[in-house]
Design a protein around this motif. Sequence first.
Motif, short mmCIF file in Angstrom:
data_model
loop_
_atom_site.label_atom_id
_atom_site.label_comp_id
_atom_site.label_asym_id
_atom_site.label_seq_id
_atom_site.Cartn_x
_atom_site.Cartn_y
_atom_site.Cartn_z
N ASP A 1 0.83 -1.20 0.00
CA ASP A 1 0.00 0.00 0.00
C ASP A 1 0.87 1.25 0.00
N VAL A 2 0.36 2.31 -0.64
CA VAL A 2 1.03 3.62 -0.66
C VAL A 2 0.04 4.66 -0.15
N LEU A 3 0.46 5.45 0.82
CA LEU A 3 -0.35 6.55 1.32
C LEU A 3 0.17 7.86 0.72
N TYR A 4 -0.72 8.59 0.03
CA TYR A 4 -0.37 9.96 -0.37
C TYR A 4 -0.79 10.88 0.76
N LEU A 5 0.17 11.56 1.36
CA LEU A 5 -0.08 12.48 2.46
C LEU A 5 0.36 13.87 2.02
N PRO A 6 -0.57 14.78 1.80
CA PRO A 6 -0.19 16.12 1.32
C PRO A 6 0.65 16.87 2.35
N ALA A 7 1.41 17.81 1.88
CA ALA A 7 2.21 18.66 2.76
C ALA A 7 1.30 19.36 3.76
#
Length: 463
Positions: free
Chosen positions: A342-348
């Motif tokens: 799994d990959v989590l995209y976490l915005p700045a």
Amino acid sequence: PAGVGGGGRGVAGGGGGRRARRRPGGRGRRGGGRGGWGGGGGQGGLPPPPPATNIFAEVSLGISWSARDMSETSPSRSSLPHLAKAAHDPSRTASLPPVRFNVEGAVPVIEAADASLVEYILQNRPVIIRNSDLAGTAVERWDVQYLAQHLGDSNRFDIYAGRNNLCFRYYDPEKNTGGYRFKPFTKKHSLTFREFLERLAENAWKGKSEDKMYHYFQQTLYEGVGESIAKDVKGFRWDLLTTLRAAAPAVLGGIKSSVVWIGPAGVVTPVHYDEAHNLFCQVRGSKRFYVLPPDAFPSLYPYPVAHACDRQSQVDVYAPDLDRFPRFPQARALEATLSQGDVLYLPACWWHHVESLSDSVSVNFWLEQAAADPKAVQRPLPPHVLLSVRRNVEKMLASVVPPREVGPFLRELVEGRFEWADDGEAAPDHAPATASSTASSTTSSTSLPPQSSPAHSSSPTQQ
């Protein structure tokens, strides 16, 4: 592989017979006796874990081996494969206390091929991405045995150690320009990968004892990590990052770096935010994120920018002190549990609290925020931009007035000026009220509780 089901030599061993307990023949006291990790009477090495039909249910935060087993084989005398297996096992899980956030839901999950992925990025919203193959070569190969084989005794790496697994909080004493008194939460070491594994294995033996020390590997990937690892890194889906940057040029900037994270079950990185976008890939084991939007700033009471723990929340989310942090119950979080691949995209600028639910290997990719176009600034400012403005205002003030006077300076700027109009009449609902709430939120980050008051002695140094 050898060791899983018995038979053969090596970790699993076949045969056995009566042999001296400390000789290379292993621990088989009877013909076909126990071997290294599941066979019978094989080569020596670390003793096996206790028998369990469900290792998830029976093992928590360590392995409870007998004193006799512990005395027979020390980590330093073990072969590297045995050592790696004892030190790090993704089936070893943690039992953690519940967080006191208001968890309002889960982070959405989408497939990498879903066109909505770009929309999440453009809207600065977190999302879990499945089947991206972003770090596919790592997911395929990077168990700790593989890493030990290619990193074992060569370079030295950054390892952080601490006794409180619930508080692996980042700090930088060089940034403590305000001279605040604080207690370092972890100690940084420079170790070979084998030395790191030895310490993990030693502490796995200790179970939940009071002298247990947790160790966490945090290392930026670079060319010197070794030929095989470098080859794996070159096999990452860098083209996917390029595609995402091209699709969201107003959000994603250049690639800063990539970091490997390796640690035991139960290690927690408390609430903080980063100023870069994060694509976080789970390689082995599982992790749980609690993520909060940038506008949770007033509820999380970050340390001042002139503190060593800048960008970190002061609140203990497992046992919050509501007398000191009365706005904390207003914080609203989303939950994201990552499994292998799994990959989590976490915005700045999104706040996040990270728990290792099992022994874990992760790799992440930091991307810069895209340079802002002054002609395209949104009004009102988006939450992540507003957080950056708050931070930059505080940094600017700390550069021209003593850092400890930033809080009083802001109070003097706000109190009695924005709340009331001339002649004591209440101000209208528009600009002054907005300015007041913004300034008050900024002020909140500059006020520390009494035990974190500025030191009267010299600033702490890196340990």
